[in-house]
Design a protein around this motif. Structure first.
Motif, PDB file in Angstrom:
ATOM      1  N   GLU A  62       0.810  -1.219   0.000  1.00  0.00           N
ATOM      2  CA  GLU A  62       0.000   0.000   0.000  1.00  0.00           C
ATOM      3  C   GLU A  62       0.843   1.268   0.000  1.00  0.00           C
ATOM      4  OE1 GLU A  62      -2.428   0.182   3.486  1.00  0.00           O
ATOM      5  OE2 GLU A  62      -0.727   0.459   4.815  1.00  0.00           O
ATOM      6  N   ARG A  63       2.063   1.196   0.556  1.00  0.00           N
ATOM      7  CA  ARG A  63       2.898   2.393   0.586  1.00  0.00           C
ATOM      8  C   ARG A  63       3.365   2.802  -0.804  1.00  0.00           C
ATOM      9  NH1 ARG A  63       7.522   1.164   4.230  1.00  0.00           N
ATOM     10  NH2 ARG A  63       8.559   2.638   2.865  1.00  0.00           N
ATOM     11  N   GLN A  91      -5.310  -4.150  -1.301  1.00  0.00           N
ATOM     12  CA  GLN A  91      -4.768  -3.535  -2.516  1.00  0.00           C
ATOM     13  C   GLN A  91      -5.269  -4.224  -3.785  1.00  0.00           C
ATOM     14  OE1 GLN A  91      -2.946  -2.856   0.389  1.00  0.00           O
ATOM     15  NE2 GLN A  91      -3.802  -0.852  -0.168  1.00  0.00           N
ATOM     16  N   GLU A  94      -7.888  -1.753  -4.243  1.00  0.00           N
ATOM     17  CA  GLU A  94      -7.432  -0.425  -4.672  1.00  0.00           C
ATOM     18  C   GLU A  94      -6.867  -0.469  -6.097  1.00  0.00           C
ATOM     19  OE1 GLU A  94      -4.687   1.623  -2.088  1.00  0.00           O
ATOM     20  OE2 GLU A  94      -5.087   3.520  -3.101  1.00  0.00           O
ATOM     21  N   HIS A 325      -5.935   6.054   1.408  1.00  0.00           N
ATOM     22  CA  HIS A 325      -5.620   4.927   0.514  1.00  0.00           C
ATOM     23  C   HIS A 325      -6.805   4.564  -0.340  1.00  0.00           C
ATOM     24  CE1 HIS A 325      -1.567   3.686   1.211  1.00  0.00           C
ATOM     25  NE2 HIS A 325      -1.711   4.076   2.456  1.00  0.00           N
TER      26      HIS A 325
END
Ligand SMILES: Nc1nc2c(ncn2[C@@H]2O[C@H](COP(=O)(O)OP(=O)(O)OP(=O)(O)O)[C@@H](O)[C@H]2O)c(=O)[nH]1
Ligand SMILES: [Mg+2]
Length: 578
Positions: A62-63, A91, A94, A325
């Motif tokens: 995610e970073r 993710q 995402e 996020h």
């Protein structure tokens, strides 16, 4: 070459898969290999079914979602990876939202780690989720990166995917979004990116952040190449720029073909304007730029960019909320030169305009005239009436001949002595951006243009060549002595009898002062200028001296000026300017 990006949650086996398919290790950094984690974009390629395919391998953590977005932004197809043992994760969601927001239409689902557990439930679940997005229903393949099971099926599915990809436009203007920049010892600055459209050639001059750079050397898939057409992964060795001056999100551009903009109007997908935070990050191509969001309508917004970008209408990007996020919305650029919204209620009116009128039409309505090249650089199809290099608002164009006639008539009334209105003066008073527009508009009027002057009909009739030549001889004399009329024997010598003089006067080439006394076409105007410089009133003799003329010319010339309302004779015989 086809370019496909990976997508999917951290550790689900994206890089392993790319390695398996290509034999190349996409994780480039020692730290990435040590930690078993992709941080930045990786690149690998292979031949497949007689064609070449390059992979942009993205990180799942995610970073590093911004890195993922820079990789996927310019790429038309995705390999979506979900691990059979973990299934759908944060993710996964995402990344799928990002692909959807970018409008990616071509993809493949790969469920990895099939050696660990039955992949069927995850295949079903993931395919259903993907079917809800721009990717639609995609083929799904289960594989094991460890045993190699399913890889042949995956290769077949990739080949079928490549068959479906739309052919790229290799003649398009180049905009290569830079995803890496580095220095090669001895060669200098190298940038890499996914060439989505257009063609690059060694020796090309390109634009990079407003400066000109030259392509010294070009590579595609590790091989030197003179020419690389889209779609391709390219490495471009540049002359004329320092590595430190280039960052991810810069673009290499066809010179003059793109406009930079710091303010755009966009339509939103998958989010409504009033739900958006004021501060978001715009991801487009490989760029990530902070933006200020101002809602216009429910599905339109104005974005103020922290840094300008070379954008066109039709560009697709996404807005992300880095804190949450979350992909906030997909965007499509509608207008890269939006009008200012100063008045109250302007935002709502603008939203209505965007919903009901093609943007190019609205731009033309406001500007009247836009260069075709500029319209293209803004990303709009041709609109309005095409005149030479220009696009002209239809209403403006229809009204122009009439306006030109009226303006010309008004000017002529103010300048009774002029043999015509200077083209430049008419262009300026009609507020036309180029002379070619005036020339085109005048062709729909009886007015004509000669020697830089717009003239009344009839004043422009062509003279017979021998008369024309003779008048040119006189013209040379008028340059130095504009108020000395040629003597009768000189006129006779030149073959200018009464008939020839009359024709030259009708054509506006000579001014008849009286009888056979003629001067140049602008003699009255120039006389008025000289006389205006005298102390007023002035006598015939003072006028004669100032004009460097003779009584034979000065007396009728002054009478002509009186008749034209330029001068006035006083009771004592002296004159003054009116
Ligand atoms: N058992 C099994 N392990 C796998 C498989 N594919 C990958 N792995 C392992 O899963 C771990 C993560 O694999 P990567 O390929 O690095 O995963 P990734 O998706 O690239 O991860 P990020 O790039 O960090 O998002 C590694 O230890 C791999 O060896 C598979 O099919 N089966
Ligand atoms: Mg990886």
């Amino acid at each position: 070459v086809h370019v496909i990006a990976t997508a999917g949650h951290v550790d689900h086996g994206k890089s392993t898969l790319v390695h398996r398919l290509t034999g190349m290790q996409p994780d480039r950094w020692a730290e990435e290999r040590r930690r078993g984690l992709t941080i930045d974009l990786g690149f690998a390629w292979t031949g497949l079914d007689g064609r070449q395919v390059a992979f942009v391998d993205v990180p799942g953590h995610e970073r590093f979602v911004p890195n993922m977005l820079a990789g996927i932004g310019p790429v038309p197809a995705a390999l979506f990876v979900v691990a059979a043992d973990e299934g759908w994760m944060a993710q996964s969601g995402e990344h799928l939202a990002a692909l959807d927001a970018f409008g990616v239409r071509y993809g493949l689902l790969v469920v990895t780690k099939a050696d660990r557990t039955d992949p069927e439930p995850v295949l079903r679940d993931a395919r259903a989720r993907i079917a809800e997005t721009s990717l639609g229903v995609v083929p799904g393949v289960a594989v094991s990166g460890h045993t190699g099971a399913g890889l042949d099926e995956l290769r077949a599915a990739l080949a079928a995917l490549m068959d479906r990809l739309p052919p790229p436009d290799s003649t398009a203007d180049v905009r290569l979004w830079v995803d890496r920049a580095f220095t090669v010892r001895g060669a200098g600055t190298v940038v890499t990116g996914t060439l989505a459209a257009g063609t690059l050639r060694t020796g090309d001059e390109l634009e990079l952040d407003g400066r000109r750079v030259r392509v010294r050397n070009l590579q595609a898939l590790g091989q030197d190449a003179d020419t690389v057409g889209a779609v391709a992964r390219v490495a471009v060795n540049l002359r004329g720029v320092d590595r430190d001056d280039i960052h991810r999100g810069t673009a290499l551009l066809t010179p003059g073909a793109w406009l930079r903009t710091g303010e755009i109007d966009v339509s939103l997908r998958g989010g409504t304007a009033d739900e958006l935070n004021q501060r978001l990050v715009l991801h487009l191509g490989s760029a990530a730029i902070g933006v200020h969001v101002r809602p216009l309508g429910t599905d339109t917004a104005r974005l103020k960019l922290d840094r300008s970008l070379p954008l066109r209408a039709g560009d697709i990007g996404l807005l992300r909320d880095p804190g949450a996020h979350r992909v906030a919305a997909g965007i499509e650029v509608l207008d890269v030169r939006p009008p200012s919204l100063s008045r109250r209620g302007a935002a709502r009116l603008r939203a209505e305009e965007l919903a009901t009128e093609p943007v190019a039409r609205a731009l033309l309505r406001r500007a009247g005239f836009i260069r075709l090249g500029e319209l293209r650089a803004m990303g709009h199809p041709p609109a309005g009436t095409e005149v030479g290099d220009w696009s002209v608002d239809e209403a403006v164009w229809t009204a122009l001949p009439d306006r030109a006639l009226k303006t010309f008539s008004a000017w002529s009334a103010d300048h009774p002595l002029a043999s015509g209105m200077p083209v430049e003066a008419l262009r300026r008073s009609l507020e036309l951006p180029a002379a070619e527009l005036l020339t085109a508009a005048l062709s729909a009027t009886p007015l004509t243009v000669r020697d830089g002057l717009v003239r009344r009909p009839g004043s422009d009739s062509d003279l017979p060549p021998e008369v024309d030549r003779a008048v040119r001889v006189l013209d040379r004399g008028f340059v130095e002595f504009p108020f000395q009329a040629p003597e009768a024997d000189h006129l006779a010598e030149l073959g200018l009898g009464a008939k020839e003089l009359a024709a030259a006067v009708r054509a506006g080439r000579l001014t008849r002062v009286t009888g056979n006394v003629v001067l140049g076409p602008d003699a009255l105007r120039r006389a008025a200028e000289v006389l205006a410089g005298l102390p007023q009133p002035f006598t015939v003799s003072e006028a004669r001296k100032a004009l460097d003329s003779t009584r034979r010319v000065a007396v009728p010339l002054l009478e002509s000026l009186d008749a034209a309302g330029i001068t006035e004779q006083l009771p004592d015989g002296a004159r003054r300017m009116l």
